[in-house]
Scaffold this motif. Structure first.
Motif, PDB file in Angstrom:
ATOM      1  N   GLY A 393     -13.410  77.258  94.206  1.00 30.36           N
ATOM      2  CA  GLY A 393     -13.667  75.984  93.548  1.00 30.36           C
ATOM      3  C   GLY A 393     -14.599  75.105  94.360  1.00 30.36           C
ATOM      4  O   GLY A 393     -15.494  74.463  93.824  1.00 30.36           O
ATOM      5  N   TYR A 394     -14.402  75.105  95.688  1.00 34.37           N
ATOM      6  CA  TYR A 394     -15.174  74.221  96.579  1.00 34.37           C
ATOM      7  C   TYR A 394     -16.440  74.916  97.051  1.00 34.37           C
ATOM      8  O   TYR A 394     -16.391  76.035  97.568  1.00 34.37           O
ATOM      9  CB  TYR A 394     -14.306  73.836  97.772  1.00 34.37           C
ATOM     10  CG  TYR A 394     -14.964  72.924  98.771  1.00 34.37           C
ATOM     11  CD1 TYR A 394     -15.600  71.761  98.374  1.00 34.37           C
ATOM     12  CD2 TYR A 394     -14.935  73.232 100.130  1.00 34.37           C
ATOM     13  CE1 TYR A 394     -16.190  70.915  99.303  1.00 34.37           C
ATOM     14  CE2 TYR A 394     -15.519  72.394 101.069  1.00 34.37           C
ATOM     15  CZ  TYR A 394     -16.150  71.239 100.653  1.00 34.37           C
ATOM     16  OH  TYR A 394     -16.726  70.409 101.578  1.00 34.37           O
ATOM     17  N   ARG A 408     -12.718  66.781  85.584  1.00 35.67           N
ATOM     18  CA  ARG A 408     -13.445  66.850  84.311  1.00 35.67           C
ATOM     19  C   ARG A 408     -13.061  68.120  83.554  1.00 35.67           C
ATOM     20  O   ARG A 408     -12.829  68.091  82.340  1.00 35.67           O
ATOM     21  CB  ARG A 408     -14.955  66.821  84.577  1.00 35.67           C
ATOM     22  CG  ARG A 408     -15.811  66.711  83.325  1.00 35.67           C
ATOM     23  CD  ARG A 408     -17.285  66.734  83.684  1.00 35.67           C
ATOM     24  NE  ARG A 408     -17.650  65.634  84.557  1.00 35.67           N
ATOM     25  CZ  ARG A 408     -18.118  65.781  85.797  1.00 35.67           C
ATOM     26  NH1 ARG A 408     -18.236  66.992  86.336  1.00 35.67           N
ATOM     27  NH2 ARG A 408     -18.431  64.736  86.520  1.00 35.67           N
ATOM     28  N   HIS A 409     -12.983  69.224  84.273  1.00 37.97           N
ATOM     29  CA  HIS A 409     -12.567  70.501  83.686  1.00 37.97           C
ATOM     30  C   HIS A 409     -11.141  70.380  83.118  1.00 37.97           C
ATOM     31  O   HIS A 409     -10.874  70.764  81.967  1.00 37.97           O
ATOM     32  CB  HIS A 409     -12.625  71.576  84.777  1.00 37.97           C
ATOM     33  CG  HIS A 409     -12.154  72.929  84.356  1.00 37.97           C
ATOM     34  ND1 HIS A 409     -12.964  74.048  84.423  1.00 37.97           N
ATOM     35  CD2 HIS A 409     -10.957  73.382  83.894  1.00 37.97           C
ATOM     36  CE1 HIS A 409     -12.286  75.105  84.012  1.00 37.97           C
ATOM     37  NE2 HIS A 409     -11.061  74.724  83.691  1.00 37.97           N
ATOM     38  N   ILE A 410     -10.234  69.874  83.911  1.00 35.09           N
ATOM     39  CA  ILE A 410      -8.831  69.771  83.491  1.00 35.09           C
ATOM     40  C   ILE A 410      -8.699  68.899  82.252  1.00 35.09           C
ATOM     41  O   ILE A 410      -7.976  69.242  81.297  1.00 35.09           O
ATOM     42  CB  ILE A 410      -7.979  69.208  84.648  1.00 35.09           C
ATOM     43  CG1 ILE A 410      -7.939  70.218  85.809  1.00 35.09           C
ATOM     44  CG2 ILE A 410      -6.560  68.875  84.175  1.00 35.09           C
ATOM     45  CD1 ILE A 410      -7.405  69.641  87.105  1.00 35.09           C
ATOM     46  N   ARG A 480     -21.160  73.345  85.004  1.00 38.02           N
ATOM     47  CA  ARG A 480     -20.105  74.240  84.524  1.00 38.02           C
ATOM     48  C   ARG A 480     -18.876  73.459  84.069  1.00 38.02           C
ATOM     49  O   ARG A 480     -18.218  73.823  83.097  1.00 38.02           O
ATOM     50  CB  ARG A 480     -19.711  75.227  85.621  1.00 38.02           C
ATOM     51  CG  ARG A 480     -20.700  76.347  85.835  1.00 38.02           C
ATOM     52  CD  ARG A 480     -20.702  77.319  84.682  1.00 38.02           C
ATOM     53  NE  ARG A 480     -19.380  77.898  84.440  1.00 38.02           N
ATOM     54  CZ  ARG A 480     -19.058  78.573  83.341  1.00 38.02           C
ATOM     55  NH1 ARG A 480     -19.953  78.735  82.380  1.00 38.02           N
ATOM     56  NH2 ARG A 480     -17.841  79.078  83.202  1.00 38.02           N
ATOM     57  N   SER A 481     -18.557  72.374  84.758  1.00 36.83           N
ATOM     58  CA  SER A 481     -17.390  71.582  84.352  1.00 36.83           C
ATOM     59  C   SER A 481     -17.601  70.944  82.988  1.00 36.83           C
ATOM     60  O   SER A 481     -16.633  70.677  82.260  1.00 36.83           O
ATOM     61  CB  SER A 481     -17.078  70.508  85.399  1.00 36.83           C
ATOM     62  OG  SER A 481     -18.042  69.477  85.394  1.00 36.83           O
ATOM     63  N   LEU A 482     -18.849  70.729  82.627  1.00 41.12           N
ATOM     64  CA  LEU A 482     -19.179  70.140  81.337  1.00 41.12           C
ATOM     65  C   LEU A 482     -19.335  71.181  80.236  1.00 41.12           C
ATOM     66  O   LEU A 482     -19.147  70.877  79.053  1.00 41.12           O
ATOM     67  CB  LEU A 482     -20.487  69.346  81.445  1.00 41.12           C
ATOM     68  CG  LEU A 482     -20.455  68.067  82.284  1.00 41.12           C
ATOM     69  CD1 LEU A 482     -21.871  67.604  82.597  1.00 41.12           C
ATOM     70  CD2 LEU A 482     -19.693  66.966  81.551  1.00 41.12           C
ATOM     71  N   ARG A 483     -19.664  72.440  80.628  1.00 36.97           N
ATOM     72  CA  ARG A 483     -20.086  73.419  79.637  1.00 36.97           C
ATOM     73  C   ARG A 483     -19.264  74.701  79.595  1.00 36.97           C
ATOM     74  O   ARG A 483     -19.542  75.567  78.767  1.00 36.97           O
ATOM     75  CB  ARG A 483     -21.553  73.798  79.896  1.00 36.97           C
ATOM     76  CG  ARG A 483     -22.532  72.627  79.895  1.00 36.97           C
ATOM     77  CD  ARG A 483     -22.674  72.000  78.530  1.00 36.97           C
ATOM     78  NE  ARG A 483     -23.206  72.949  77.560  1.00 36.97           N
ATOM     79  CZ  ARG A 483     -23.331  72.705  76.263  1.00 36.97           C
ATOM     80  NH1 ARG A 483     -22.940  71.537  75.791  1.00 36.97           N
ATOM     81  NH2 ARG A 483     -23.824  73.613  75.450  1.00 36.97           N
ATOM     82  N   PHE A 484     -18.270  74.872  80.470  1.00 35.07           N
ATOM     83  CA  PHE A 484     -17.511  76.120  80.413  1.00 35.07           C
ATOM     84  C   PHE A 484     -16.882  76.256  79.031  1.00 35.07           C
ATOM     85  O   PHE A 484     -16.571  75.268  78.355  1.00 35.07           O
ATOM     86  CB  PHE A 484     -16.433  76.164  81.511  1.00 35.07           C
ATOM     87  CG  PHE A 484     -15.240  75.291  81.261  1.00 35.07           C
ATOM     88  CD1 PHE A 484     -14.131  75.769  80.569  1.00 35.07           C
ATOM     89  CD2 PHE A 484     -15.212  73.986  81.715  1.00 35.07           C
ATOM     90  CE1 PHE A 484     -13.029  74.959  80.332  1.00 35.07           C
ATOM     91  CE2 PHE A 484     -14.111  73.167  81.482  1.00 35.07           C
ATOM     92  CZ  PHE A 484     -13.018  73.657  80.781  1.00 35.07           C
TER      93      PHE A 484
END
Length: 506
Positions: A393-394, A408-410, A480-484
């Motif tokens: 993740g990091y 944002r993902h969560i 990726r957090s916006l588009r996964f």
């Protein structure tokens, strides 16, 4: 049927927990609880108060994008200012009112029949939650050294992560075991007041010059008054951080910061006057194999007459001091353990027992299948369980970028579950496998795989020989957090439930 005590429980009230709480509230998910072992917020900056503690990236990057501060005293803020920053934003956003302090989560079990997590606490009671967010970080569990006789020492023993401010070091004979990041900050601070300081070094650390200094009042005033001034400072800071770790670590052939860093480190070592001591302080591995440190007076501390660098391995600790394998006994009054934290060891990843579907144990899963988590957040078999700082993740940027990216993902997953009236959201195994194999496929360009890293004793490497950093630039993690694909999760409803749909009360 008993409903959940809370829609979401966040484990930890450091910056990860604070950031998660703020974003949940902003999204209208008010029914959440933070559970914190300490007596106040702050996490790392609550527990670590040793002399010299400070942030190791520029302060303008070590803050939330939505809570920017321009009044830092230095480019690299001291620990007390980070603690104050945590205090301030927790107060502003009402985080303390949602936090149960002085409580440690000791176990978490997923109840498949009703899609709830049952959390055991150090107080002996149980908290139930629909969703759980692990926000404990990795640098939280102090790691004492495995040295014979440690408990037999008759003087005072302190771990840097649990500093005892009642101990007066003035005029004392002091030993520090360890030369990692905490030791590099601590040693110059205490060397000037102790009678004698012995530093026990197993592996030398690359110590690079730190572009630090006080921030003049005029500069802080301009940043606060000129439109976009704080954003410009943040952009410059972010660019520096990106070049010196994410890009340098994951694209070492393209961004040769490691070689430049090594040259800077060797130049800094020339300030050590004794050639024998200088040689002992010179790493035999390349920059990047383990976490380098940044400090402007650590190396010069070994020029002091009252400071001794000991590289003979420790044989045992006695009642009066530390004996080395060569038989030398260093008599001391205070023993300081600057031995860092558990990272990928058992008991820290995760820091409490986590039992998912069909009795699956998270620690056992990682033992068998290697550390992995979809986007560094979710693991198949563990519905409704999210990790802010999970494997891969990091990427090495600011932890605050990680916190904002992962929350944002969560939230995207929680909102999707709410829209579908689902009581469980679980990452699909094929999605997790796809992500894990993508991460492994990229690591060929990382700096960690140089031959010399074998002698670095780096906590970057886990028991499987992997380095579970996310090999990606920061902009990709944000994208990726916006588009996964939200369909990478399966959304289901408990077979028997008396709950309202997710978020219905928000």
């Amino acid at each position: 049927m008993r409903t959940a005590d809370h829609e979401v429980v966040i484990v930890g009230a450091g910056f990860s927990g604070i950031g998660t709480s703020i974003r949940l509230t902003q999204a209208g998910i008010h029914d959440h609880l933070l559970v914190e072992e300490g007596d106040d917020v702050g996490g790392t900056w609550y527990w670590n108060t040793y002399p010299g503690v400070a942030v190791d990236i520029p302060s303008f990057s070590y803050q939330f994008s939505f809570e920017r501060r321009t009044d830092w005293s230095r480019i690299y803020a001291p620990g007390k200012e980070l603690r104050a920053y945590a205090d301030d934003i927790a107060t502003k956003h009402g985080v303390r009112a949602k936090t149960r302090f002085g409580t440690r989560i000791t176990g978490a079990t997923f109840d498949e029949d009703v899609h709830l997590w049952r959390l055991e606490t150090s107080a002996g009671d149980e908290i139930t939650a629909r969703f759980v967010v692990g926000a404990t970080g990795v640098l939280t569990q102090p790691k004492p050294p495995e040295i014979e006789g440690l408990s037999s020492f008759g003087g005072t023993t302190i771990h840097t992560a649990r500093w005892d401010h009642s101990v007066d070091l003035r005029g004392k004979r002091v030993a520090v075991i360890g030369t990692g990041a905490s030791a590099v900050q601590l040693i110059p601070e205490i060397a000037t007041e102790v009678e004698h300081l012995t530093v026990f070094q197993r592996t030398p650390i690359w110590c690079l010059p730190k572009p630090d200094g006080p921030l003049p009042g005029a500069v802080k005033w301009l940043m606060g008054k000129i439109p976009g001034g704080d954003l410009a400072a943040r952009a410059a800071s972010q660019a520096f951080v990106e070049i010196t770790f994410p890009l340098a670590a994951h694209y070492s052939a393209v961004v040769p910061f490691g070689k430049l860093g090594e040259k800077a480190g060797l130049r800094a070592l020339q300030e050590v006057r004794d050639p024998e001591v200088r040689e002992k302080l010179t790493p035999k591995y390349a920059v990047g194999c383990k976490r380098p440190s940044f400090h402007n007076s650590y190396l010069q501390t070994f020029n002091r007459e009252n400071v001794l660098l000991e590289t003979d391995p420790i044989a045992r600790i006695t009642k009066t001091g530390v004996r080395t394998e060569a038989g030398t006994l260093h008599k001391i009054d205070v023993l300081i353990l600057a031995t860092g934290f558990k990272v990928f060891e058992h008991g820290n990843m995760p820091p409490f027992r986590v039992t998912g579907r069909d009795g699956l144990d998270l620690e056992a899963f990682w033992d068998e299948h290697r550390f992995q988590a979809y986007e560094g957040i979710s693991v198949p078999g563990f519905p409704n369980f999210f990790i802010v700082l999970g494997p891969y993740g990091y990427n090495g940027s600011s932890y605050f970028n990680l916190i904002e990216t992962q929350t944002r993902h969560i939230l995207r997953v929680l909102k999707r579950a709410r829209a579908e009236g689902a009581t469980a959201a679980e990452v699909r195994r094929e999605a997790n496998d796809r992500y894990f194999h993508a991460m492994l496929a990229r690591r060929g360009g990382q700096i960690f795989w140089q031959d010399s890293c074998a002698v670095a004793n780096s906590y970057y490497f886990d028991a499987h020989g992997d380095v579970p950093f996310r090999p990606a630039p920061t902009i990709e993690t944000v994208w990726r957090s916006l588009r996964f694909d939200l369909d990478d999760y399966a959304y289901t409803r408990a077979p028997v439930t008396a709950d309202e749909p997710v978020g219905a009360a928000a």
